[in-house]
Design a protein around this motif. Structure first.
Motif, PDB file in Angstrom:
ATOM      1  N   ASP A 157       0.847  -1.185   0.000  1.00  0.00           N
ATOM      2  CA  ASP A 157       0.000   0.000   0.000  1.00  0.00           C
ATOM      3  C   ASP A 157       0.889   1.243   0.000  1.00  0.00           C
ATOM      4  OD1 ASP A 157      -1.930   1.913   0.294  1.00  0.00           O
ATOM      5  OD2 ASP A 157      -2.693   1.181   2.213  1.00  0.00           O
ATOM      6  N   LEU A 158       0.655   2.137  -0.954  1.00  0.00           N
ATOM      7  CA  LEU A 158       1.478   3.344  -1.046  1.00  0.00           C
ATOM      8  C   LEU A 158       1.308   4.260   0.154  1.00  0.00           C
ATOM      9  CD1 LEU A 158       1.044   4.313  -4.818  1.00  0.00           C
ATOM     10  CD2 LEU A 158       2.893   3.014  -3.758  1.00  0.00           C
ATOM     11  N   LEU A 159       0.170   4.182   0.835  1.00  0.00           N
ATOM     12  CA  LEU A 159      -0.081   5.036   1.993  1.00  0.00           C
ATOM     13  C   LEU A 159       0.251   4.357   3.314  1.00  0.00           C
ATOM     14  CD1 LEU A 159      -3.488   6.595   0.876  1.00  0.00           C
ATOM     15  CD2 LEU A 159      -1.243   7.668   0.808  1.00  0.00           C
ATOM     16  N   ALA A 160       0.691   3.084   3.268  1.00  0.00           N
ATOM     17  CA  ALA A 160       1.000   2.359   4.502  1.00  0.00           C
ATOM     18  C   ALA A 160       2.121   2.995   5.322  1.00  0.00           C
ATOM     19  CB  ALA A 160       1.339   0.907   4.176  1.00  0.00           C
ATOM     20  N   PRO A 161       3.140   3.645   4.723  1.00  0.00           N
ATOM     21  CA  PRO A 161       4.201   4.233   5.556  1.00  0.00           C
ATOM     22  C   PRO A 161       3.737   5.354   6.475  1.00  0.00           C
ATOM     23  CG  PRO A 161       4.968   3.951   3.296  1.00  0.00           C
ATOM     24  CD  PRO A 161       3.505   3.685   3.284  1.00  0.00           C
ATOM     25  N   PHE A 162       2.563   5.912   6.259  1.00  0.00           N
ATOM     26  CA  PHE A 162       2.118   7.053   7.067  1.00  0.00           C
ATOM     27  C   PHE A 162       1.244   6.555   8.213  1.00  0.00           C
ATOM     28  CE2 PHE A 162       2.755   8.479   2.706  1.00  0.00           C
ATOM     29  CZ  PHE A 162       3.641   9.524   2.894  1.00  0.00           C
ATOM     30  N   ASP A 163       1.409   7.165   9.382  1.00  0.00           N
ATOM     31  CA  ASP A 163       0.688   6.731  10.558  1.00  0.00           C
ATOM     32  C   ASP A 163      -0.790   7.100  10.438  1.00  0.00           C
ATOM     33  OD1 ASP A 163       0.194   9.429  12.277  1.00  0.00           O
ATOM     34  OD2 ASP A 163       2.124   9.528  11.228  1.00  0.00           O
ATOM     35  N   PRO A 164      -1.679   6.383  11.148  1.00  0.00           N
ATOM     36  CA  PRO A 164      -3.129   6.621  11.017  1.00  0.00           C
ATOM     37  C   PRO A 164      -3.547   8.051  11.332  1.00  0.00           C
ATOM     38  CG  PRO A 164      -2.708   4.544  12.150  1.00  0.00           C
ATOM     39  CD  PRO A 164      -1.381   5.228  12.018  1.00  0.00           C
ATOM     40  N   HIS A 165      -2.912   8.669  12.326  1.00  0.00           N
ATOM     41  CA  HIS A 165      -3.307  10.037  12.675  1.00  0.00           C
ATOM     42  C   HIS A 165      -3.027  11.003  11.521  1.00  0.00           C
ATOM     43  CE1 HIS A 165      -4.223  13.487  15.138  1.00  0.00           C
ATOM     44  NE2 HIS A 165      -3.022  13.992  14.942  1.00  0.00           N
ATOM     45  N   SER A 166      -1.863  10.874  10.876  1.00  0.00           N
ATOM     46  CA  SER A 166      -1.539  11.750   9.748  1.00  0.00           C
ATOM     47  C   SER A 166      -2.500  11.524   8.591  1.00  0.00           C
ATOM     48  CB  SER A 166      -0.100  11.491   9.292  1.00  0.00           C
ATOM     49  OG  SER A 166       0.824  11.816  10.309  1.00  0.00           O
ATOM     50  N   ARG A 167      -2.900  10.278   8.372  1.00  0.00           N
ATOM     51  CA  ARG A 167      -3.824   9.990   7.282  1.00  0.00           C
ATOM     52  C   ARG A 167      -5.211  10.567   7.573  1.00  0.00           C
ATOM     53  NH1 ARG A 167      -2.557   3.785   5.487  1.00  0.00           N
ATOM     54  NH2 ARG A 167      -4.441   4.191   4.235  1.00  0.00           N
ATOM     55  N   GLU A 168      -5.650  10.499   8.813  1.00  0.00           N
ATOM     56  CA  GLU A 168      -6.946  11.078   9.158  1.00  0.00           C
ATOM     57  C   GLU A 168      -6.929  12.595   9.005  1.00  0.00           C
ATOM     58  OE1 GLU A 168      -7.868   9.739  13.034  1.00  0.00           O
ATOM     59  OE2 GLU A 168      -8.105   7.632  12.452  1.00  0.00           O
ATOM     60  N   LEU A 169      -5.845  13.221   9.426  1.00  0.00           N
ATOM     61  CA  LEU A 169      -5.746  14.673   9.252  1.00  0.00           C
ATOM     62  C   LEU A 169      -5.724  15.057   7.783  1.00  0.00           C
ATOM     63  CD1 LEU A 169      -3.150  15.683  12.016  1.00  0.00           C
ATOM     64  CD2 LEU A 169      -5.631  16.019  12.034  1.00  0.00           C
ATOM     65  N   ALA A 170      -5.009  14.261   6.963  1.00  0.00           N
ATOM     66  CA  ALA A 170      -4.966  14.546   5.529  1.00  0.00           C
ATOM     67  C   ALA A 170      -6.343  14.372   4.899  1.00  0.00           C
ATOM     68  CB  ALA A 170      -3.944  13.636   4.851  1.00  0.00           C
ATOM     69  N   ALA A 171      -7.080  13.328   5.314  1.00  0.00           N
ATOM     70  CA  ALA A 171      -8.430  13.132   4.785  1.00  0.00           C
ATOM     71  C   ALA A 171      -9.342  14.289   5.166  1.00  0.00           C
ATOM     72  CB  ALA A 171      -8.993  11.810   5.295  1.00  0.00           C
ATOM     73  N   ALA A 172      -9.253  14.743   6.420  1.00  0.00           N
ATOM     74  CA  ALA A 172     -10.088  15.861   6.862  1.00  0.00           C
ATOM     75  C   ALA A 172      -9.757  17.139   6.085  1.00  0.00           C
ATOM     76  CB  ALA A 172      -9.905  16.085   8.361  1.00  0.00           C
ATOM     77  N   ARG A 173      -8.474  17.393   5.868  1.00  0.00           N
ATOM     78  CA  ARG A 173      -8.102  18.607   5.132  1.00  0.00           C
ATOM     79  C   ARG A 173      -8.497  18.504   3.664  1.00  0.00           C
ATOM     80  NH1 ARG A 173      -5.603  23.005   6.529  1.00  0.00           N
ATOM     81  NH2 ARG A 173      -4.730  24.347   4.910  1.00  0.00           N
ATOM     82  N   LEU A 174      -8.398  17.297   3.106  1.00  0.00           N
ATOM     83  CA  LEU A 174      -8.818  17.112   1.716  1.00  0.00           C
ATOM     84  C   LEU A 174     -10.303  17.419   1.552  1.00  0.00           C
ATOM     85  CD1 LEU A 174      -8.207  16.106  -1.177  1.00  0.00           C
ATOM     86  CD2 LEU A 174      -8.747  13.807  -0.368  1.00  0.00           C
ATOM     87  N   LEU A 175     -11.124  16.908   2.453  1.00  0.00           N
ATOM     88  CA  LEU A 175     -12.565  17.177   2.376  1.00  0.00           C
ATOM     89  C   LEU A 175     -12.878  18.641   2.649  1.00  0.00           C
ATOM     90  CD1 LEU A 175     -14.049  14.029   4.140  1.00  0.00           C
ATOM     91  CD2 LEU A 175     -13.676  14.452   1.719  1.00  0.00           C
ATOM     92  N   SER A 176     -12.166  19.243   3.584  1.00  0.00           N
ATOM     93  CA  SER A 176     -12.376  20.664   3.854  1.00  0.00           C
ATOM     94  C   SER A 176     -12.013  21.509   2.635  1.00  0.00           C
ATOM     95  CB  SER A 176     -11.547  21.086   5.067  1.00  0.00           C
ATOM     96  OG  SER A 176     -11.622  22.473   5.284  1.00  0.00           O
ATOM     97  N   THR A 177     -10.924  21.153   1.973  1.00  0.00           N
ATOM     98  CA  THR A 177     -10.542  21.882   0.760  1.00  0.00           C
ATOM     99  C   THR A 177     -11.571  21.699  -0.335  1.00  0.00           C
ATOM    100  OG1 THR A 177      -8.216  21.525   1.343  1.00  0.00           O
ATOM    101  CG2 THR A 177      -8.684  22.225  -0.901  1.00  0.00           C
ATOM    102  N   TRP A 178     -12.121  20.492  -0.455  1.00  0.00           N
ATOM    103  CA  TRP A 178     -13.140  20.244  -1.478  1.00  0.00           C
ATOM    104  C   TRP A 178     -14.410  21.058  -1.203  1.00  0.00           C
ATOM    105  CZ3 TRP A 178     -14.155  18.719  -6.147  1.00  0.00           C
ATOM    106  CH2 TRP A 178     -15.439  18.364  -6.502  1.00  0.00           C
ATOM    107  N   ARG A 179     -14.824  21.111   0.064  1.00  0.00           N
ATOM    108  CA  ARG A 179     -16.023  21.870   0.399  1.00  0.00           C
ATOM    109  C   ARG A 179     -15.827  23.363   0.166  1.00  0.00           C
ATOM    110  NH1 ARG A 179     -16.406  18.032   4.785  1.00  0.00           N
ATOM    111  NH2 ARG A 179     -15.301  19.468   6.156  1.00  0.00           N
ATOM    112  N   ARG A 180     -14.615  23.841   0.383  1.00  0.00           N
ATOM    113  CA  ARG A 180     -14.337  25.276   0.197  1.00  0.00           C
ATOM    114  C   ARG A 180     -13.799  25.579  -1.195  1.00  0.00           C
ATOM    115  NH1 ARG A 180     -10.206  27.048   2.736  1.00  0.00           N
ATOM    116  NH2 ARG A 180      -9.276  25.041   3.245  1.00  0.00           N
ATOM    117  N   LEU A 181     -13.865  24.604  -2.098  1.00  0.00           N
ATOM    118  CA  LEU A 181     -13.249  24.781  -3.412  1.00  0.00           C
ATOM    119  C   LEU A 181     -13.795  25.979  -4.186  1.00  0.00           C
ATOM    120  CD1 LEU A 181     -11.234  23.726  -5.473  1.00  0.00           C
ATOM    121  CD2 LEU A 181     -12.997  22.171  -6.329  1.00  0.00           C
ATOM    122  N   PRO A 182     -15.111  26.208  -4.265  1.00  0.00           N
ATOM    123  CA  PRO A 182     -15.572  27.400  -5.004  1.00  0.00           C
ATOM    124  C   PRO A 182     -15.008  28.698  -4.456  1.00  0.00           C
ATOM    125  CG  PRO A 182     -17.390  25.889  -4.603  1.00  0.00           C
ATOM    126  CD  PRO A 182     -16.236  25.386  -3.799  1.00  0.00           C
TER     127      PRO A 182
END
Length: 535
Positions: free
Chosen positions: A479-504
């Motif tokens: 898995d390409l994302l396996a080297p990253f710890d779960p907390h960092s992945r959750e923060l990245a997912a949250a920021r990705l969704l926040s960026t998508w919601r604020r995209l306009p």
């Protein structure tokens, strides 16, 4: 991907106004030179040309304002009142987001194919001369014994987004593999570390390469082979578990020194075309060739370019060994290597040839107007927008988690799961396709699904890309994302969704013409999910 030339109206109209003004001034300067002596001393007529220029500028400004008003009238939804009860959320969302995405893509993301073509041709000429000079020079200075030394193979392989039609913004950085030739007396025995149970996920995509004697009809003894290969082993290998293994660190050190000598050979012949310099590299960053335009170069594409020159050892079937990817946490990562492994002996694998074949296979089966490459470019732009406001360390970590390679792998994985680009990937559904990819990345980051390499392992697309070396066919998928710890992945997912919601809102602020600021804003860009999706 079909490329369309579009007129940048933000530049065109001021350019036309300035050109007309210059022509009027030149006209009056030429025709008033003969009458200059006859003019009155108080300069009573000097205001007439200035008045014409002012009127011309006023007409240009009125023309721009009229065009602005017409575009505002033609924008979808602009004729509806704000309080219209039947104006649904979806009709508010889709036209505004589509217009914003198209405008941002045209003005901030899309590359000029003319400039990109010139840049690639310029890089190809310069790197070609450098590699040929390196091949002619051989490898003096490190190993005595003639044939037992590394050397340039004489060719180079252009890889990366610039050669896969999904590079964004500026054609000022390129990646080039420089294949190295091993001595004929030396062969490699690669081994994947993916099945090592005591190894951290950050290193399970790595390989180690032990030296072995090539098959020889003469039947030379092993002792004789060890004596013959001793100079090469001492110059380019390290001991791992009692065997000599090719060292990525020592190969890179030789590669940089050889590049410097080769560059000194061709520098004089390049002086009339450009200025070149070489920045030393490391395992995390290969040496970079900087190409600066010469002052006497009056070409149309005078760009400063950086070319990463990556030493590569051919493994077979178009697969190369390169320096391993950097670990997610540099501090303390190398101390986690068990069983006598050494960081200098680790190698990564480069399957750019196979990925280019896979993209070509998808393009052959894509319907006209498919937008999967455009979605990949917009995903990269979305990642860059999400990095705004982060401190440098957090921005670097964000960029490593959502690297360009991870984003490309996500797009390929979605396409392969669907059997190739379907009609749903038409450009008319650009926002829906982008939302689908964001959802997929969210699920990968939250460990709801794995993001495997698109070529390696049993789940790879081996049938579409051709044969692979046996060691890669038998390698465990990682898995390409396996080297990253779960907390960092959750923060990245949250920021990705926040960026998508604020995209306009982000697109209105950072891209496109300012008249798009009055587009109807989407009432909701929220992707439905679990509570951990919230930032």
């Amino acid at each position: 991907m079909s490329v369309r030339y579009t007129l940048n109206l933000r530049v065109f109209w001021p350019l036309v106004t300035g050109l007309c003004t210059a022509l009027v001034c030149l006209y009056h300067a030429l025709h008033s030179s003969e009458d200059a002596r006859a003019e009155s001393p108080d300069g009573a007529d000097s205001g007439f040309p200035l008045l014409k220029v002012a009127i011309l500028l006023l007409l240009g400004y009125i023309l721009l304002r009229c065009r602005h008003a017409i575009r505002q009238r033609l924008l979808p939804g602009s004729s509806r009142p704000r309080g219209h009860a039947n104006f649904s959320a979806r009709s508010l969302q889709e036209p505004g987001l589509s217009i914003l995405l198209e405008s941002y893509y045209e003005h901030e993301v899309r590359l000029s194919p003319h400039v990109l073509g010139h840049s690639k041709a310029h890089v190809s000429r310069i790197v070609g001369e450098l590699v040929q000079a390196g091949r002619a020079r051989g490898s003096p200075g490190l190993i005595t014994g003639g044939a037992l030394a590394l050397a340039f193979r004489g060719d180079f392989i252009q890889v990366g987004s610039a050669y896969e039609q999904h590079k964004i913004r500026r054609p000022d950085s390129f990646d080039v593999l420089v294949p190295l030739r091993l001595p004929p007396q030396v062969a490699l025995e690669p081994r994947s570390l993916g099945t090592e149970p005591s190894l951290t996920p950050a290193f399970r995509s790595c390989f180690v390469c032990a030296l072995k004697a090539p098959p020889s009809p003469s039947g030379a003894s092993t002792g004789q082979w060890h004596r013959d290969c001793k100079p090469f082993a001492e110059g380019f290998c390290v001991d791992v578990q009692g065997r000599r293994h090719l060292s990525a660190t020592l190969v890179l050190r030789w590669f940089q020194a050889h590049l410097q000598r080769s560059l000194a050979t061709v520098r004089y012949s390049l002086e009339g075309r450009c200025r070149v310099s070489l920045t030393p590299g490391s395992l995390e960053q290969p040496p970079t060739l900087h190409i600066l335009p010469c002052r006497t170069d009056y070409g149309c594409c005078r760009l400063s370019m950086a070319v990463r020159l990556i030493p590569a050892v051919h493994l077979g079937d178009g697969v190369f060994l390169v320096a391993p990817p950097p670990p997610p946490s540099p501090s303390g990562a190398l101390s986690e290597l068990p069983g006598g492994l050494r960081a200098e002996a680790l190698w990564g694998v480069n399957t750019a040839r196979q990925e280019q074949k896979l993209l070509g296979w998808l393009q052959e089966r894509a319907p006209p107007g498919a937008c999967y490459l455009k979605c990949l470019q917009l995903l990269k732009a979305l990642r860059d927008l999400g990095a705004r406001g982060l401190d440098p360390m957090a921005a670097t970590h964000w960029g490593r988690i959502l690297s360009s390679y991870v984003l490309k792998t996500a797009v390929l994985e979605v396409l392969l799961n669907e059997g190739g680009p379907t009609p749903s990937w038409d450009e008319a559904h650009l926002s829906e396709c982008l939302e689908k990819l964001v959802k997929f990345l969210r699920d990968c980051l939250l460990r709801r699904r794995d993001l495997f390499h698109c070529v390696l392992g049993p789940t790879g697309a081996a049938a579409e890309v051709g044969p692979l070396p046996k060691v890669l066919r038998e390698a465990a998928p990682v898995d390409l994302l396996a080297p990253f710890d779960p907390h960092s992945r959750e923060l990245a997912a949250a920021r990705l969704l926040s960026t998508w919601r604020r995209l306009p809102q982000l697109l209105r602020v950072y891209g496109g013409p300012r008249y798009l600021a009055r587009c109807p804003a989407p009432r909701s860009q929220r992707i439905q999910g679990s509570p951990e999706d919230e930032p």
